[in-house]
Enzyme design. Structure first.
Site, short mmCIF file in Angstrom:
data_model
loop_
_atom_site.label_atom_id
_atom_site.label_comp_id
_atom_site.label_asym_id
_atom_site.label_seq_id
_atom_site.Cartn_x
_atom_site.Cartn_y
_atom_site.Cartn_z
N HIS A 104 -2.27 7.64 7.40
CA HIS A 104 -1.25 8.47 6.72
C HIS A 104 -1.88 9.78 6.26
O HIS A 104 -1.27 10.85 6.38
CB HIS A 104 -0.69 7.75 5.49
CG HIS A 104 0.46 6.82 5.78
ND1 HIS A 104 1.64 7.24 6.34
CD2 HIS A 104 0.61 5.50 5.53
CE1 HIS A 104 2.47 6.20 6.44
NE2 HIS A 104 1.87 5.13 5.96
N GLN B 237 3.42 9.88 1.44
CA GLN B 237 4.70 9.18 1.57
C GLN B 237 5.67 9.54 0.46
O GLN B 237 6.88 9.33 0.60
CB GLN B 237 4.48 7.65 1.61
CG GLN B 237 3.79 7.19 2.89
CD GLN B 237 3.58 5.69 2.91
OE1 GLN B 237 2.60 5.20 2.37
NE2 GLN B 237 4.49 4.95 3.52
N HIS C 79 -4.52 1.76 7.89
CA HIS C 79 -3.13 2.22 7.94
C HIS C 79 -2.94 3.40 6.97
O HIS C 79 -2.31 4.41 7.32
CB HIS C 79 -2.22 1.04 7.58
CG HIS C 79 -0.75 1.34 7.46
ND1 HIS C 79 0.20 0.82 8.32
CD2 HIS C 79 -0.05 2.08 6.56
CE1 HIS C 79 1.41 1.25 7.96
NE2 HIS C 79 1.28 2.01 6.89
N GLU C 80 -3.51 3.28 5.77
CA GLU C 80 -3.34 4.34 4.75
C GLU C 80 -4.14 5.59 5.09
O GLU C 80 -3.65 6.72 4.89
CB GLU C 80 -3.72 3.82 3.36
CG GLU C 80 -2.98 2.58 2.87
CD GLU C 80 -1.47 2.66 2.95
OE1 GLU C 80 -0.92 3.77 3.04
OE2 GLU C 80 -0.82 1.61 2.95
N GLY D 163 0.84 -1.19 0.00
CA GLY D 163 0.00 0.00 0.00
C GLY D 163 0.87 1.24 0.00
O GLY D 163 2.06 1.16 0.31
N CYS E 137 5.76 -0.36 7.72
CA CYS E 137 5.48 0.84 6.92
C CYS E 137 6.71 1.20 6.12
O CYS E 137 7.82 1.18 6.65
CB CYS E 137 5.10 2.00 7.84
SG CYS E 137 4.71 3.52 6.95
N LEU E 138 6.51 1.52 4.85
CA LEU E 138 7.65 1.88 4.00
C LEU E 138 8.35 3.15 4.50
O LEU E 138 9.51 3.37 4.19
CB LEU E 138 7.18 2.08 2.55
CG LEU E 138 6.68 0.81 1.85
CD1 LEU E 138 6.07 1.16 0.49
CD2 LEU E 138 7.81 -0.20 1.68
#
Ligand code: GNR
Ligand code: NI
Length: 171
Positions: free
Chosen positions: A137, A51, A133-134, A46, A91-92
């Protein structure tokens, strides 16, 4: 198309609340393509636009094994919630860190597609966890914000130390 640089914790830009998308234009198409390329390259399941330093309410996801099922959520909102689940998340933007996070088990999501068309989906399991999660963000929140103060401090210190080390190497 381009692979863009992913912002790394504790970058202050990851705390920005993203703005709703109002123009469903070519620029949005390019953004989604770049996000997809960046996500597949990382690799991740995702990605939220912030990000890659774009504070717009755009989320993409691909939960397939074969990486050929891109899902796009513009201006996503949760309209119904049910139950509780706990999943190991990463998480990236916080590479190398995983932790158990408690989330809502099932959610109903209202969003728009890349053309601006409204749609709704029911999500459970990984789709549910990932969309939460997204959306976090988009609201400037990271999964590490759910950890204890002690664990957060440890993660933050390590990332600040690593950033300094890589600066020294570059110099
Ligand atoms: O690649 C990712 N894996 C993942 C695993 C468990 C819960 C959430 C995620 S999302 C993450 C990619 C990412 O950072 N998206 O913002
Ligand atoms: Ni993330």
């Amino acid at each position: 198309m381009a692979i863009r640089e992913i912002l790394i914790y504790p970058d202050y830009r990851l705390k920005i609340k993203s703005e709703s998308v109002t123009n469903f234009d070519k620029e949005l198409e390019v953004l989604v393509k770049d996000m997809a390329e960046t996500m597949y390259d990382a690799p991740g399941i995702g990605l939220a636009a912030i990000q890659i330093d774009v504070p717009k309410r755009v989320v993409i996801m691909d939960l397939s094994e074969t990486k050929d099922a891109l899902q796009v959520f513009i201006n996503p909102e949760i309209t119904e919630l049910e139950g509780v689940t706990e999943t190991e998340e990463g998480c990236l933007s916080v590479p190398g860190v995983v932790a158990m996070v408690e989330r809502v088990a099932k959610v109903r999501i209202k969003a728009q597609d890349i053309k601006g068309q409204r749609f709704e989906v029911e999500a459970d399991e990984m789709l549910s966890v990932c969309i939460q999660h997204e959306i976090d963000h988009l609201n400037g929140k990271l999964f590490v914000d759910y950890l204890s103060r002690l664990k957060q401090d440890r993660v933050r210190k390590n990332f600040i130390k690593e950033a300094r080390l890589s600066e020294t190497e570059a110099a």
